[in-house]
Design a protein around this motif. Structure first.
Motif, PDB file in Angstrom:
ATOM      1  N   LEU A  98      31.803   5.021 -41.991  1.00  0.00           N
ATOM      2  CA  LEU A  98      30.931   3.856 -42.015  1.00  0.00           C
ATOM      3  C   LEU A  98      29.566   4.273 -42.549  1.00  0.00           C
ATOM      4  CD1 LEU A  98      31.199   0.900 -41.021  1.00  0.00           C
ATOM      5  CD2 LEU A  98      33.042   2.398 -40.334  1.00  0.00           C
ATOM      6  N   ALA A  99      29.016   3.486 -43.455  1.00  0.00           N
ATOM      7  CA  ALA A  99      27.658   3.701 -43.936  1.00  0.00           C
ATOM      8  C   ALA A  99      26.840   2.456 -43.608  1.00  0.00           C
ATOM      9  CB  ALA A  99      27.644   3.959 -45.440  1.00  0.00           C
ATOM     10  N   VAL A 100      25.752   2.667 -42.879  1.00  0.00           N
ATOM     11  CA  VAL A 100      24.896   1.573 -42.437  1.00  0.00           C
ATOM     12  C   VAL A 100      23.504   1.800 -42.998  1.00  0.00           C
ATOM     13  CG1 VAL A 100      23.886   0.442 -40.423  1.00  0.00           C
ATOM     14  CG2 VAL A 100      26.236   1.272 -40.325  1.00  0.00           C
ATOM     15  N   GLY A 101      22.907   0.750 -43.558  1.00  0.00           N
ATOM     16  CA  GLY A 101      21.572   0.863 -44.118  1.00  0.00           C
ATOM     17  C   GLY A 101      20.500   0.895 -43.049  1.00  0.00           C
ATOM     18  N   ALA A 102      19.275   1.231 -43.461  1.00  0.00           N
ATOM     19  CA  ALA A 102      18.161   1.290 -42.517  1.00  0.00           C
ATOM     20  C   ALA A 102      17.846  -0.067 -41.904  1.00  0.00           C
ATOM     21  CB  ALA A 102      16.922   1.848 -43.224  1.00  0.00           C
ATOM     22  N   ASP A 103      18.338  -1.134 -42.526  1.00  0.00           N
ATOM     23  CA  ASP A 103      18.170  -2.483 -41.982  1.00  0.00           C
ATOM     24  C   ASP A 103      19.344  -2.904 -41.110  1.00  0.00           C
ATOM     25  OD1 ASP A 103      20.081  -2.666 -43.944  1.00  0.00           O
ATOM     26  OD2 ASP A 103      19.069  -4.219 -45.111  1.00  0.00           O
ATOM     27  N   GLY A 104      20.297  -1.995 -40.892  1.00  0.00           N
ATOM     28  CA  GLY A 104      21.436  -2.292 -40.049  1.00  0.00           C
ATOM     29  C   GLY A 104      22.600  -2.941 -40.757  1.00  0.00           C
ATOM     30  N   VAL A 105      22.455  -3.189 -42.053  1.00  0.00           N
ATOM     31  CA  VAL A 105      23.517  -3.835 -42.825  1.00  0.00           C
ATOM     32  C   VAL A 105      24.602  -2.814 -43.168  1.00  0.00           C
ATOM     33  CG1 VAL A 105      24.067  -4.976 -45.019  1.00  0.00           C
ATOM     34  CG2 VAL A 105      22.012  -5.608 -43.759  1.00  0.00           C
ATOM     35  N   LEU A 106      25.855  -3.222 -43.052  1.00  0.00           N
ATOM     36  CA  LEU A 106      26.967  -2.351 -43.426  1.00  0.00           C
ATOM     37  C   LEU A 106      26.999  -2.185 -44.936  1.00  0.00           C
ATOM     38  CD1 LEU A 106      29.520  -0.808 -42.489  1.00  0.00           C
ATOM     39  CD2 LEU A 106      30.793  -2.939 -42.779  1.00  0.00           C
ATOM     40  N   LEU A 107      26.809  -0.956 -45.411  1.00  0.00           N
ATOM     41  CA  LEU A 107      26.766  -0.681 -46.844  1.00  0.00           C
ATOM     42  C   LEU A 107      28.149  -0.432 -47.422  1.00  0.00           C
ATOM     43  CD1 LEU A 107      23.714   1.766 -46.954  1.00  0.00           C
ATOM     44  CD2 LEU A 107      23.725  -0.689 -47.432  1.00  0.00           C
ATOM     45  N   PRO A 134      37.876   4.904 -55.272  1.00  0.00           N
ATOM     46  CA  PRO A 134      36.611   5.520 -54.883  1.00  0.00           C
ATOM     47  C   PRO A 134      35.677   4.497 -54.248  1.00  0.00           C
ATOM     48  CG  PRO A 134      36.663   5.168 -57.252  1.00  0.00           C
ATOM     49  CD  PRO A 134      38.028   4.809 -56.733  1.00  0.00           C
ATOM     50  N   VAL A 135      34.926   4.946 -53.233  1.00  0.00           N
ATOM     51  CA  VAL A 135      33.950   4.088 -52.565  1.00  0.00           C
ATOM     52  C   VAL A 135      32.565   4.696 -52.747  1.00  0.00           C
ATOM     53  CG1 VAL A 135      33.179   3.122 -50.365  1.00  0.00           C
ATOM     54  CG2 VAL A 135      35.630   3.262 -50.876  1.00  0.00           C
ATOM     55  N   VAL A 136      31.692   3.968 -53.420  1.00  0.00           N
ATOM     56  CA  VAL A 136      30.310   4.412 -53.608  1.00  0.00           C
ATOM     57  C   VAL A 136      29.374   3.378 -53.003  1.00  0.00           C
ATOM     58  CG1 VAL A 136      30.810   5.758 -55.679  1.00  0.00           C
ATOM     59  CG2 VAL A 136      30.133   3.376 -55.906  1.00  0.00           C
ATOM     60  N   ILE A 137      28.244   3.850 -52.506  1.00  0.00           N
ATOM     61  CA  ILE A 137      27.235   2.986 -51.912  1.00  0.00           C
ATOM     62  C   ILE A 137      25.879   3.324 -52.526  1.00  0.00           C
ATOM     63  CG2 ILE A 137      28.493   2.717 -49.745  1.00  0.00           C
ATOM     64  CD1 ILE A 137      26.515   4.796 -48.546  1.00  0.00           C
ATOM     65  N   GLN A 138      24.921   2.442 -52.342  1.00  0.00           N
ATOM     66  CA  GLN A 138      23.580   2.658 -52.851  1.00  0.00           C
ATOM     67  C   GLN A 138      22.619   2.793 -51.680  1.00  0.00           C
ATOM     68  OE1 GLN A 138      23.485   2.737 -56.234  1.00  0.00           O
ATOM     69  NE2 GLN A 138      21.354   3.416 -56.323  1.00  0.00           N
ATOM     70  N   ILE A 139      21.884   3.876 -51.636  1.00  0.00           N
ATOM     71  CA  ILE A 139      20.814   4.063 -50.668  1.00  0.00           C
ATOM     72  C   ILE A 139      19.562   4.415 -51.449  1.00  0.00           C
ATOM     73  CG2 ILE A 139      19.951   5.376 -48.701  1.00  0.00           C
ATOM     74  CD1 ILE A 139      22.795   5.812 -47.801  1.00  0.00           C
ATOM     75  N   GLY A 140      18.604   3.520 -51.459  1.00  0.00           N
ATOM     76  CA  GLY A 140      17.423   3.710 -52.289  1.00  0.00           C
ATOM     77  C   GLY A 140      17.817   3.789 -53.748  1.00  0.00           C
ATOM     78  N   ASP A 141      17.351   4.820 -54.418  1.00  0.00           N
ATOM     79  CA  ASP A 141      17.672   5.007 -55.836  1.00  0.00           C
ATOM     80  C   ASP A 141      18.905   5.867 -56.052  1.00  0.00           C
ATOM     81  OD1 ASP A 141      15.444   3.521 -56.563  1.00  0.00           O
ATOM     82  OD2 ASP A 141      14.127   5.281 -56.596  1.00  0.00           O
ATOM     83  N   GLN A 142      19.546   6.302 -54.980  1.00  0.00           N
ATOM     84  CA  GLN A 142      20.664   7.229 -55.104  1.00  0.00           C
ATOM     85  C   GLN A 142      22.005   6.520 -54.913  1.00  0.00           C
ATOM     86  OE1 GLN A 142      20.492  10.429 -55.930  1.00  0.00           O
ATOM     87  NE2 GLN A 142      18.266  10.449 -56.022  1.00  0.00           N
TER      88      GLN A 142
END
Length: 263
Positions: A98-107, A134-142
């Motif tokens: 699970l990847a969760v953003g700093a705002d609590g949203v499931l990424l 493949p599963v990719v997510i965005q965190i900031g600019d990365q």
């Protein structure tokens, strides 16, 4: 971007594991990372062979994910962690990141593709494999690619993630101890970074069962931060400029002659 990789061991007590996650994210957040990566199976440890993790499995709106979301919002960091997620087969859940953003949203949610049917263990007896994609997510600019433990032994997945835009491979794991296993772990982490000219951030369980050795590796195979066997976390800063410079000097991704399309 600053990445913290956390090293710890989960137990079969889900409530205690949620408290552990809350504490470890808070501790890592003191070093002001953008993302905190926890190991595989943080919701509950793997069952012993012959038993099942099915009773421990939860939905993506269950208590474990709620704990991740709360910790992420409270500390203003993205969080990645492993859990067992209910599937259509009530006896064989998914092994999910699970990847969760700093705002609590499931990424994003990545369901482990390669189940650990090796070294005398058969993970497929307990779990359902995820779709081959493949599963990719965005965190900031990365752009971050998600993979889990045994996936590390299959370079085609890491390459598919990089082809999908991943600049960082995040690898939560519960890498079982054993003859030469630690050597395999460190060698394969380095190989995935070098062959894909990308960063690799690996958070592993430790303790009696698992090898630890969590680390962050740069696109040249240099360990920027590493842990031994003890509990705790390490933090590294990754740089888009460093990534671009390495890929300019070593354009191996551009020089490929083979191209494989995931099934």
């Amino acid at each position: 971007m600053r990445i913290a990789v956390v090293q710890t061991a989960s137990s079969y007590d889900k409530g205690a594991n949620r408290e552990l996650v809350t504490r470890l994210v808070a501790e890592a957040a003191q070093d002001r990372p953008d993302v905190v990566v926890l190991p595989e199976a943080m919701m509950s440890d793997f069952a012993v062979e012959g038993e099942s993790v099915a009773e421990a499995a939860e939905a993506l709106d269950g208590e474990f994910v709620s704990t991740l979301r709360k910790a992420a919002v409270e500390h203003g960091v993205a969080v990645v962690a492993g859990m067992f997620e209910r599937s259509c087969d009530q006896h064989r859940p998914y092994n999910t990141l699970l990847a969760v953003g700093a705002d609590g949203v499931l990424l994003g949610a990545y369901r482990k593709i390669h189940l650990y049917d090796a070294f005398g263990y058969k993970e497929s007896d307990q779990l359902t494999a995820g779709d081959v994609a493949p599963v990719v997510i965005q965190i900031g600019d990365q752009t971050i690619g998600l993979m889990t433990c045994y996936d590390l032994r299959f370079p085609e997945l890491s390459r598919a993630l990089v082809d999908a835009g991943a600049e960082v491979l995040v690898v939560p794991a519960a890498w079982v101890r054993g003859p030469l296993k630690e050597h395999h772990w460190t060698t394969l982490l380095t190989a995935r970074a070098v062959e894909n000219t990308c960063y690799v951030a690996a958070a592993a369980q430790n303790g009696k069962k698992y090898c630890g050795l969590s680390q962050v590796i740069d696109p040249q195979g240099v360990a920027l931060a590493s842990a031994g066997e003890s509990d705790g976390h390490v933090v590294a800063t990754i740089s888009a400029e460093r990534l671009a410079d390495v890929r300019k000097r070593n354009p191996s991704l551009q020089n490929r002659r083979y191209s494989v399309t995931p099934r």
